[in-house]
Write a protein that holds these residues in place. Sequence first.
Motif, short mmCIF file in Angstrom:
data_model
loop_
_atom_site.label_atom_id
_atom_site.label_comp_id
_atom_site.label_asym_id
_atom_site.label_seq_id
_atom_site.Cartn_x
_atom_site.Cartn_y
_atom_site.Cartn_z
N ARG A 1 -23.30 -3.36 84.93
CA ARG A 1 -22.67 -4.42 84.13
C ARG A 1 -21.14 -4.26 84.02
O ARG A 1 -20.45 -5.23 83.78
CB ARG A 1 -23.27 -4.47 82.72
CG ARG A 1 -24.52 -5.32 82.65
CD ARG A 1 -24.93 -5.63 81.23
NE ARG A 1 -24.94 -4.48 80.34
CZ ARG A 1 -25.92 -3.60 80.24
NH1 ARG A 1 -26.98 -3.71 81.00
NH2 ARG A 1 -25.85 -2.58 79.41
N GLY B 1 -25.96 0.58 82.07
CA GLY B 1 -24.78 -0.25 81.87
C GLY B 1 -23.72 -0.14 82.94
O GLY B 1 -22.75 -0.89 82.93
N SER C 1 -16.10 -2.85 80.32
CA SER C 1 -16.09 -3.42 81.68
C SER C 1 -14.78 -3.09 82.38
O SER C 1 -13.78 -2.77 81.75
CB SER C 1 -16.24 -4.94 81.61
OG SER C 1 -17.50 -5.29 81.17
N GLY D 1 -28.68 -0.30 87.65
CA GLY D 1 -29.07 -1.53 86.98
C GLY D 1 -30.55 -1.66 86.72
O GLY D 1 -30.94 -2.18 85.67
#
Length: 175
Positions: A172, A169, A6, A163
Amino acid sequence: MTRMASFPLLSRVLHWLMAVMILAMLFIGLFMASSVGPNYRLLVTLHRPLGIAILVLAILRLGNRLRSSVPPLPNDLPRLLRRAATASHILLYGLMIALPLVGWGMLSAGGFPIPLWGQSVLLPPILPHNPVLWSWLRFAHSILAFVLFGLVLAHIGAALFHGLIRRDGVLRTMV
């Protein structure tokens, strides 16, 4: 579905805070440009400090982006989409900085005072008073706002594409 790193927390907070602010600003600007009613003054009063806040946060965000790690895009993402992602992010940062500066310059060239909160905080003019320059900057501010609006829509579309369709990913990483 691949697991991706992330963005750092500060990057995510700045992203979502600015997303809300920019969407609000675009709609305030749109209503302001099409309003001559009693709400016009309120919209202008909101528009100026929000624009300066976006400018300050965009500069902070750019600094944060340059010194923070960015999760890589998926390896199987086509080169054209990688280039589009890079170009759109560069344009977003450029517009987040340019639009408030053009607005500030426009008000300066128009000879208008630039209050942020009542008359307690006034921004200094950054350009000399010049009605022709004011007119040109007003036009540029409007065009750049529409470009930003289109780019924001494309950005939202790309996020939904990652998404909901690719499920790779990427979305996210910023949520």
